[in-house]
Write a protein that holds these residues in place. Structure first.
Motif, PDB file in Angstrom:
ATOM      1  N   MET A  22     -16.524  18.436 -41.114  1.00 34.98           N
ATOM      2  CA  MET A  22     -15.821  18.181 -39.845  1.00 34.98           C
ATOM      3  C   MET A  22     -16.417  17.009 -39.063  1.00 34.98           C
ATOM      4  N   THR A  23     -15.618  16.480 -38.162  1.00 35.28           N
ATOM      5  CA  THR A  23     -16.126  15.569 -37.130  1.00 35.28           C
ATOM      6  C   THR A  23     -16.669  16.446 -36.016  1.00 35.28           C
ATOM      7  N   ARG A  24     -17.917  16.160 -35.619  1.00 31.62           N
ATOM      8  CA  ARG A  24     -18.553  17.037 -34.644  1.00 31.62           C
ATOM      9  C   ARG A  24     -17.940  16.899 -33.253  1.00 31.62           C
ATOM     10  N   GLU A  26     -19.086  16.411 -30.342  1.00 32.12           N
ATOM     11  CA  GLU A  26     -19.530  15.294 -29.500  1.00 32.12           C
ATOM     12  C   GLU A  26     -18.775  14.004 -29.818  1.00 32.12           C
ATOM     13  N   ASP A  27     -18.294  13.893 -31.041  1.00 32.81           N
ATOM     14  CA  ASP A  27     -17.644  12.655 -31.483  1.00 32.81           C
ATOM     15  C   ASP A  27     -16.120  12.696 -31.380  1.00 32.81           C
ATOM     16  N   ILE A  28     -15.589  13.787 -30.888  1.00 38.61           N
ATOM     17  CA  ILE A  28     -14.126  13.875 -30.768  1.00 38.61           C
ATOM     18  C   ILE A  28     -13.656  13.035 -29.587  1.00 38.61           C
ATOM     19  N   PHE A  29     -12.652  12.212 -29.845  1.00 38.40           N
ATOM     20  CA  PHE A  29     -12.021  11.451 -28.765  1.00 38.40           C
ATOM     21  C   PHE A  29     -10.902  12.310 -28.191  1.00 38.40           C
ATOM     22  N   GLY A  49      -7.617   3.964 -32.421  1.00 40.41           N
ATOM     23  CA  GLY A  49      -7.120   4.058 -33.791  1.00 40.41           C
ATOM     24  C   GLY A  49      -6.843   5.458 -34.311  1.00 40.41           C
ATOM     25  N   TYR A  50      -6.942   6.465 -33.457  1.00 42.08           N
ATOM     26  CA  TYR A  50      -6.674   7.830 -33.920  1.00 42.08           C
ATOM     27  C   TYR A  50      -5.193   8.156 -33.853  1.00 42.08           C
ATOM     28  N   THR A  51      -4.749   9.010 -34.760  1.00 38.87           N
ATOM     29  CA  THR A  51      -3.356   9.435 -34.821  1.00 38.87           C
ATOM     30  C   THR A  51      -3.084  10.582 -33.851  1.00 38.87           C
ATOM     31  N   ARG A  52      -4.072  11.480 -33.734  1.00 39.57           N
ATOM     32  CA  ARG A  52      -3.884  12.680 -32.906  1.00 39.57           C
ATOM     33  C   ARG A  52      -5.054  12.830 -31.947  1.00 39.57           C
ATOM     34  N   ILE A  53      -4.742  13.150 -30.703  1.00 40.51           N
ATOM     35  CA  ILE A  53      -5.779  13.240 -29.676  1.00 40.51           C
ATOM     36  C   ILE A  53      -5.684  14.574 -28.928  1.00 40.51           C
ATOM     37  N   PRO A  54      -6.752  15.365 -28.984  1.00 38.82           N
ATOM     38  CA  PRO A  54      -6.753  16.621 -28.234  1.00 38.82           C
ATOM     39  C   PRO A  54      -6.750  16.362 -26.727  1.00 38.82           C
ATOM     40  N   ILE A  55      -6.029  17.191 -26.000  1.00 36.82           N
ATOM     41  CA  ILE A  55      -5.988  17.145 -24.535  1.00 36.82           C
ATOM     42  C   ILE A  55      -6.697  18.396 -24.011  1.00 36.82           C
ATOM     43  N   HIS A 129      -2.027  18.970 -40.209  1.00 38.63           N
ATOM     44  CA  HIS A 129      -2.969  18.073 -40.867  1.00 38.63           C
ATOM     45  C   HIS A 129      -4.262  17.919 -40.105  1.00 38.63           C
ATOM     46  N   MET A 130      -4.360  18.633 -39.005  1.00 42.26           N
ATOM     47  CA  MET A 130      -5.599  18.625 -38.233  1.00 42.26           C
ATOM     48  C   MET A 130      -5.820  20.007 -37.642  1.00 42.26           C
ATOM     49  N   ALA A 131      -7.073  20.429 -37.644  1.00 38.12           N
ATOM     50  CA  ALA A 131      -7.393  21.700 -36.999  1.00 38.12           C
ATOM     51  C   ALA A 131      -8.627  21.536 -36.124  1.00 38.12           C
ATOM     52  N   GLY A 150     -15.851  21.316 -33.387  1.00 33.35           N
ATOM     53  CA  GLY A 150     -15.488  20.148 -34.186  1.00 33.35           C
ATOM     54  C   GLY A 150     -14.000  20.046 -34.431  1.00 33.35           C
ATOM     55  N   LEU A 151     -13.686  19.128 -35.343  1.00 29.87           N
ATOM     56  CA  LEU A 151     -12.285  18.844 -35.673  1.00 29.87           C
ATOM     57  C   LEU A 151     -12.257  18.453 -37.148  1.00 29.87           C
ATOM     58  N   ILE A 152     -11.248  18.911 -37.862  1.00 34.14           N
ATOM     59  CA  ILE A 152     -11.195  18.571 -39.294  1.00 34.14           C
ATOM     60  C   ILE A 152      -9.790  18.160 -39.698  1.00 34.14           C
ATOM     61  N   LEU A 154      -7.431  16.493 -43.313  1.00 39.18           N
ATOM     62  CA  LEU A 154      -7.412  16.375 -44.777  1.00 39.18           C
ATOM     63  C   LEU A 154      -8.337  15.252 -45.247  1.00 39.18           C
ATOM     64  N   GLU A 155      -8.315  14.167 -44.487  1.00 38.72           N
ATOM     65  CA  GLU A 155      -9.157  13.006 -44.788  1.00 38.72           C
ATOM     66  C   GLU A 155     -10.635  13.397 -44.944  1.00 38.72           C
ATOM     67  N   ASP A 156     -11.105  14.278 -44.089  1.00 35.71           N
ATOM     68  CA  ASP A 156     -12.508  14.715 -44.140  1.00 35.71           C
ATOM     69  C   ASP A 156     -12.817  15.431 -45.458  1.00 35.71           C
ATOM     70  N   ILE A 157     -11.874  16.197 -45.940  1.00 34.35           N
ATOM     71  CA  ILE A 157     -12.103  16.949 -47.180  1.00 34.35           C
ATOM     72  C   ILE A 157     -12.094  16.004 -48.377  1.00 34.35           C
TER      73      ILE A 157
HETATM   74  P1  ADP Z   1      -6.598   9.289 -38.106  1.00 31.04           P
HETATM   75  O1  ADP Z   1      -5.239   9.050 -38.699  1.00 31.04           O
HETATM   76  O2  ADP Z   1      -6.541   9.587 -36.643  1.00 31.04           O
HETATM   77  O3  ADP Z   1      -7.630   8.241 -38.460  1.00 31.04           O
HETATM   78  P2  ADP Z   1      -7.488  10.997 -40.233  1.00 31.04           P
HETATM   79  O4  ADP Z   1      -6.876  12.307 -40.556  1.00 31.04           O
HETATM   80  O5  ADP Z   1      -7.205   9.854 -41.131  1.00 31.04           O
HETATM   81  O6  ADP Z   1      -7.105  10.660 -38.715  1.00 31.04           O
HETATM   82  O7  ADP Z   1      -9.066  11.209 -40.106  1.00 31.04           O
HETATM   83  C1  ADP Z   1      -9.982  10.155 -40.128  1.00 31.04           C
HETATM   84  C2  ADP Z   1     -11.284  10.607 -39.483  1.00 31.04           C
HETATM   85  O8  ADP Z   1     -11.142  10.620 -38.070  1.00 31.04           O
HETATM   86  C3  ADP Z   1     -11.712  12.021 -39.870  1.00 31.04           C
HETATM   87  O9  ADP Z   1     -13.119  12.040 -40.014  1.00 31.04           O
HETATM   88  C4  ADP Z   1     -11.285  12.870 -38.673  1.00 31.04           C
HETATM   89  O10 ADP Z   1     -12.111  14.010 -38.515  1.00 31.04           O
HETATM   90  C5  ADP Z   1     -11.490  11.875 -37.546  1.00 31.04           C
HETATM   91  N1  ADP Z   1     -10.637  12.104 -36.368  1.00 31.04           N
HETATM   92  C6  ADP Z   1      -9.303  12.312 -36.325  1.00 31.04           C
HETATM   93  N2  ADP Z   1      -8.861  12.414 -35.053  1.00 31.04           N
HETATM   94  C7  ADP Z   1      -9.955  12.266 -34.254  1.00 31.04           C
HETATM   95  C8  ADP Z   1     -10.188  12.257 -32.820  1.00 31.04           C
HETATM   96  N3  ADP Z   1      -9.191  12.439 -31.937  1.00 31.04           N
HETATM   97  N4  ADP Z   1     -11.466  12.057 -32.379  1.00 31.04           N
HETATM   98  C9  ADP Z   1     -12.481  11.869 -33.254  1.00 31.04           C
HETATM   99  N5  ADP Z   1     -12.334  11.873 -34.589  1.00 31.04           N
HETATM  100  C10 ADP Z   1     -11.087  12.063 -35.098  1.00 31.04           C
END
Ligand code: ADP
Length: 169
Positions: A22-24, A26-29, A49-55, A129-131, A150-152, A154-157
């Motif tokens: 997982m992304t820890r 502290e590092d979640i945007f 550059g992230y696709t999904r952002i937690p609120i 695709h994200m949990a 954290g956050l995970i 498919l990419e992480d796996i």
């Molecule tokens: P993205 O399309 O946003 O880059 P991916 O599924 O390709 O997302 O994941 C790429 C990496 O970014 C993974 O390590 C994932 O855990 C991390 N990640 C995804 N969204 C976030 C976020 N909002 N904040 C921090 N890390 C993230």
């Protein structure tokens, strides 16, 4: 061969848990629900550059005067998909939570000790695709609570599978 090593990496998914990949926390945007999106803000979000952002629900100011209580960040209430911003006029300065509510993407949660293999199976089903990753915290005289850690995705796996190949060489 590389293929053999990747199979080994895949096999290791049986031993590893979500915690390994997982992304820890502290590092979640993430963004506070109170945020109104100026044009500048939208630009900054796109640059991340992230696709999904937690609120998260911002409950107000903490004791030491004015700073956002970092505990608030553990209280995620919605997901914003960056693509949902595409049709907005930034001049309108939309509230981020209002936008998230319109699209209402489901916030999925898993436990930190879930085997990676199971997590991969979940993602393969394709419903999400994200949990958010949570851990169970025991409390005295109270029911245990779930805490964000954290956050995970498919990419992480996939990275976990390929990493094995790199380390072995
Ligand atoms: P993205 O399309 O946003 O880059 P991916 O599924 O390709 O997302 O994941 C790429 C990496 O970014 C993974 O390590 C994932 O855990 C991390 N990640 C995804 N969204 C976030 C976020 N909002 N904040 C921090 N890390 C993230």
């Amino acid at each position: 061969s590389d293929e053999f090593k990747m199979v080994l990496g895949a096999l290791e998914l049986y031993d590893k848990t979500v915690a390994h990949a997982m992304t820890r926390y502290e590092d979640i945007f993430m963004l506070p629900d109170t945020l109104n999106l100026s044009a500048d803000m939208v630009t900054q979000i796109l640059e991340m550059g992230y696709t999904r952002i937690p609120i998260y629900e911002k409950k107000g100011l903490d004791d030491d005067g004015g700073r956002i209580n970092s505990k608030d960040r553990k209280n995620v209430i919605a997901l914003l998909f960056v693509k949902d911003l595409a049709l907005l006029d930034p001049a309108d300065s939309h509230n981020v939570m209002k936008i998230a509510s319109i699209y209402n993407h489901e916030v999925r949660r898993v436990l930190v000790d879930m085997p990676l293999r199971n997590m991969l199976e979940e993602f393969k089903r394709g419903e999400y695709h994200m949990a958010l990753v949570e851990r169970l915290v025991e409390q005295e005289d109270k029911d245990p609570i779930y805490e964000l850690c954290g956050l995970i995705t498919l990419e992480d796996i996939i990275e976990e599978i390929i990493q094995c190949e790199i380390i072995d060489e």
